[in-house]
Design a protein around this motif. Structure first.
Motif, mmCIF file in Angstrom:
data_model
loop_
_atom_site.group_PDB
_atom_site.id
_atom_site.type_symbol
_atom_site.label_atom_id
_atom_site.label_comp_id
_atom_site.label_asym_id
_atom_site.label_seq_id
_atom_site.Cartn_x
_atom_site.Cartn_y
_atom_site.Cartn_z
ATOM 1 N N ASN A 110 17.473 -26.931 11.599
ATOM 2 C CA ASN A 110 18.402 -27.540 10.641
ATOM 3 C C ASN A 110 19.481 -26.550 10.216
ATOM 4 O OD1 ASN A 110 19.468 -29.570 9.076
ATOM 5 N ND2 ASN A 110 18.170 -29.133 7.326
ATOM 6 N N PHE A 111 20.236 -26.063 11.191
ATOM 7 C CA PHE A 111 21.290 -25.088 10.914
ATOM 8 C C PHE A 111 22.465 -25.759 10.193
ATOM 9 C CE2 PHE A 111 19.560 -22.777 14.747
ATOM 10 C CZ PHE A 111 19.040 -21.735 14.011
ATOM 11 N N ASN A 112 22.345 -25.919 8.908
ATOM 12 C CA ASN A 112 23.456 -26.472 8.130
ATOM 13 C C ASN A 112 24.421 -25.350 7.770
ATOM 14 O OD1 ASN A 112 22.449 -29.125 8.088
ATOM 15 N ND2 ASN A 112 21.038 -28.585 6.443
ATOM 16 N N TYR A 113 25.681 -25.667 7.766
ATOM 17 C CA TYR A 113 26.677 -24.667 7.404
ATOM 18 C C TYR A 113 27.894 -25.358 6.790
ATOM 19 C CZ TYR A 113 28.877 -26.073 11.814
ATOM 20 O OH TYR A 113 29.452 -26.791 12.837
ATOM 21 N N MET A 114 28.727 -24.546 6.168
ATOM 22 C CA MET A 114 29.972 -25.017 5.591
ATOM 23 C C MET A 114 31.106 -24.553 6.505
ATOM 24 S SD MET A 114 31.445 -24.087 1.784
ATOM 25 C CE MET A 114 29.771 -24.112 1.147
ATOM 26 N N GLU A 115 32.001 -25.455 6.864
ATOM 27 C CA GLU A 115 33.126 -25.084 7.715
ATOM 28 C C GLU A 115 34.427 -25.338 6.980
ATOM 29 O OE1 GLU A 115 33.234 -25.633 12.116
ATOM 30 O OE2 GLU A 115 34.856 -27.032 11.644
ATOM 31 N N LEU A 116 35.312 -24.333 7.003
ATOM 32 C CA LEU A 116 36.591 -24.484 6.339
ATOM 33 C C LEU A 116 37.723 -23.992 7.229
ATOM 34 C CD1 LEU A 116 37.053 -21.565 3.861
ATOM 35 C CD2 LEU A 116 34.808 -22.028 4.805
ATOM 36 N N SER A 117 38.881 -24.574 7.036
ATOM 37 C CA SER A 117 40.095 -24.137 7.729
ATOM 38 C C SER A 117 41.029 -23.536 6.695
ATOM 39 C CB SER A 117 40.778 -25.318 8.420
ATOM 40 O OG SER A 117 39.960 -25.842 9.435
ATOM 41 N N VAL A 118 41.515 -22.318 6.978
ATOM 42 C CA VAL A 118 42.368 -21.617 6.024
ATOM 43 C C VAL A 118 43.620 -21.122 6.728
ATOM 44 C CG1 VAL A 118 40.441 -20.902 4.549
ATOM 45 C CG2 VAL A 118 41.150 -19.445 6.462
ATOM 46 N N THR A 119 44.625 -20.778 5.946
ATOM 47 C CA THR A 119 45.880 -20.283 6.522
ATOM 48 C C THR A 119 45.818 -18.794 6.842
ATOM 49 O OG1 THR A 119 46.705 -19.962 4.269
ATOM 50 C CG2 THR A 119 47.288 -22.024 5.363
ATOM 51 N N ASN A 120 44.922 -18.067 6.150
ATOM 52 C CA ASN A 120 44.804 -16.618 6.364
ATOM 53 C C ASN A 120 43.319 -16.259 6.431
ATOM 54 O OD1 ASN A 120 44.725 -13.811 6.165
ATOM 55 N ND2 ASN A 120 46.569 -13.713 4.894
ATOM 56 N N ASP A 121 42.765 -16.199 7.646
ATOM 57 C CA ASP A 121 41.324 -15.988 7.773
ATOM 58 C C ASP A 121 40.896 -14.574 7.354
ATOM 59 O OD1 ASP A 121 42.303 -14.630 9.989
ATOM 60 O OD2 ASP A 121 41.399 -15.969 11.466
ATOM 61 N N ARG A 122 41.775 -13.579 7.548
ATOM 62 C CA ARG A 122 41.411 -12.208 7.143
ATOM 63 C C ARG A 122 41.293 -12.101 5.625
ATOM 64 N NH1 ARG A 122 44.467 -7.681 10.918
ATOM 65 N NH2 ARG A 122 43.608 -8.388 12.918
ATOM 66 N N GLN A 123 42.257 -12.663 4.937
ATOM 67 C CA GLN A 123 42.195 -12.651 3.477
ATOM 68 C C GLN A 123 41.001 -13.463 2.989
ATOM 69 O OE1 GLN A 123 43.632 -10.943 1.286
ATOM 70 N NE2 GLN A 123 43.252 -12.019 -0.658
ATOM 71 N N ALA A 124 40.739 -14.594 3.649
ATOM 72 C CA ALA A 124 39.596 -15.428 3.273
ATOM 73 C C ALA A 124 38.292 -14.667 3.466
ATOM 74 C CB ALA A 124 39.594 -16.709 4.099
ATOM 75 N N ALA A 125 38.166 -13.936 4.585
ATOM 76 C CA ALA A 125 36.947 -13.163 4.841
ATOM 77 C C ALA A 125 36.733 -12.100 3.769
ATOM 78 C CB ALA A 125 37.033 -12.515 6.221
ATOM 79 N N TYR A 126 37.814 -11.484 3.340
ATOM 80 C CA TYR A 126 37.729 -10.477 2.275
ATOM 81 C C TYR A 126 37.235 -11.115 0.976
ATOM 82 C CZ TYR A 126 39.179 -7.289 -1.419
ATOM 83 O OH TYR A 126 39.194 -6.489 -2.540
ATOM 84 N N VAL A 127 37.776 -12.272 0.635
ATOM 85 C CA VAL A 127 37.385 -12.948 -0.604
ATOM 86 C C VAL A 127 35.916 -13.374 -0.544
ATOM 87 C CG1 VAL A 127 37.783 -14.989 -2.049
ATOM 88 C CG2 VAL A 127 39.729 -13.714 -1.107
ATOM 89 N N LEU A 128 35.505 -13.940 0.591
ATOM 90 C CA LEU A 128 34.114 -14.386 0.725
ATOM 91 C C LEU A 128 33.143 -13.218 0.574
ATOM 92 C CD1 LEU A 128 34.430 -16.862 3.754
ATOM 93 C CD2 LEU A 128 34.203 -17.447 1.331
ATOM 94 N N SER A 129 33.511 -12.085 1.168
ATOM 95 C CA SER A 129 32.633 -10.925 1.134
ATOM 96 C C SER A 129 32.660 -10.205 -0.214
ATOM 97 C CB SER A 129 33.028 -9.954 2.252
ATOM 98 O OG SER A 129 32.236 -8.788 2.212
#
Length: 307
Positions: A224-243
């Motif tokens: 049951n590999f559930n996950y959240m998927e999102l599309s963003v305009t800046n994936d590097r900035q998004a990765a920084y925010v998530l982390s």
């Protein structure tokens, strides 16, 4: 669980080049086994060794409870196969090719040729010479020949090559019927994950000549590999925010600005709000379940995890 076919530490070298290394696979009787990997992964090499067309450099192959030797050929009477491309006598008709196959297999069921032609939708072309057949028709004729003598084990190397979507579905349905209604064990190789996912009971994943994993499809579903998927305009900035802002570490960045989050400790609303507060525009976001393709990509490292 009884295995109709298994290999142990199977390896093949040609000169200094290693084609496959230490491949151990286990095919349960009465099931469909999907041998999955990209082109060049070693699928055909393994199948050639199973069919005694190539001799292993090391390792063992056991079929029907017996270890194969270079002189083992009698077992082939119990197997139907297509390895690489099916070949025929092009000047003969489809029916004549199947009749000839029955002769040298010593199989004399009077209805076998016509039944095979009908099952593969080739009755209309049975009396045409094979040289006039399209690639898809030749593929279907090869499958007809492989199943015609009612084998106990069917080994098919990329059997949907050259087929249109309708033809691919026809073959999938046929293979399911052969396994369920006739008890034929089937090993099918493919680089198309959705094809394997739709029919296989067990999947063996090979990558760069090495066996990565054997896993039952039921086990993948139960994970049951559930996950959240999102599309963003800046994936590097998004990765920084998530982390850094949300403390997430179990996520991966895909192409085209997509990110998958496997950490279940946060909600969609939390992620959306935190990204917005940090000037990351979210084009779309939602929850999904992981497929065999996702599992394959994660296992082979084709998509890297980001921590």
């Amino acid at each position: 669980m009884p295995y109709i076919l298994q290999t142990t530490g199977l390896s093949k070298k040609i000169g200094s080049k290693t084609l496959v290394a230490d491949v151990s696979l286990h095919i349960p009787k009465g099931e469909i086994y999907g041998f999955l990997g990209p082109n060049g992964a070693g699928k055909t090499t393994v199948m050639k060794m199973i069919m005694n067309l190539w001799k292993p450099t090391s390792g063992t192959i056991e079929v029907f409870g017996e270890i194969l030797t270079p002189k083992s050929y009698k077992f082939l009477q119990r197997i139907g196969s297509i390895v690489e491309f099916p070949t025929f006598y092009d000047h003969m008709t489809g029916r004549e090719n199947l009749q000839l196959h029955c002769e040298y297999m010593g199989y004399y069921n009077v209805n076998s040729v016509e039944n095979a032609l009908e099952m593969l939708d080739l009755t209309h072309a049975a009396d045409q010479t094979v040289k006039s057949y399209s690639l898809g028709m030749k593929e279907r004729l090869g499958i007809a020949r492989a199943i015609m003598c009612k084998p106990e084990l069917l080994i098919l190397d990329e059997p949907t090559n050259g087929l249109d979507p309708a033809g691919m579905k026809q073959i999938r349905d046929l293979l399911k019927t052969l396994c369920t209604d006739y008890g034929i064990t089937i090993m099918i190789s493919s680089h198309i994950l959705s094809e394997v996912e739709s029919i296989a009971d067990t999947v063996g994943i090979i990558h760069h000549g090495k066996m990565m994993k054997e896993i039952r499809m039921q086990d993948i579903e139960e994970m049951n590999f559930n996950y959240m998927e999102l599309s963003v305009t800046n994936d590097r900035q998004a990765a920084y925010v998530l982390s850094e802002k949300l403390g997430l570490h179990n996520f991966k960045i895909l192409d085209c600005g997509k990110i998958r989050i496997y950490d279940h400790s946060v909600s969609v609303q939390q992620v959306t709000r935190t990204l917005a507060l940090n000037d990351v525009e979210v084009a779309s976001i939602g929850k999904k379940s992981e497929t065999l393709e996702d599992y394959f990509l994660k296992l082979t490292g084709e998509v890297k995890n980001h921590a």
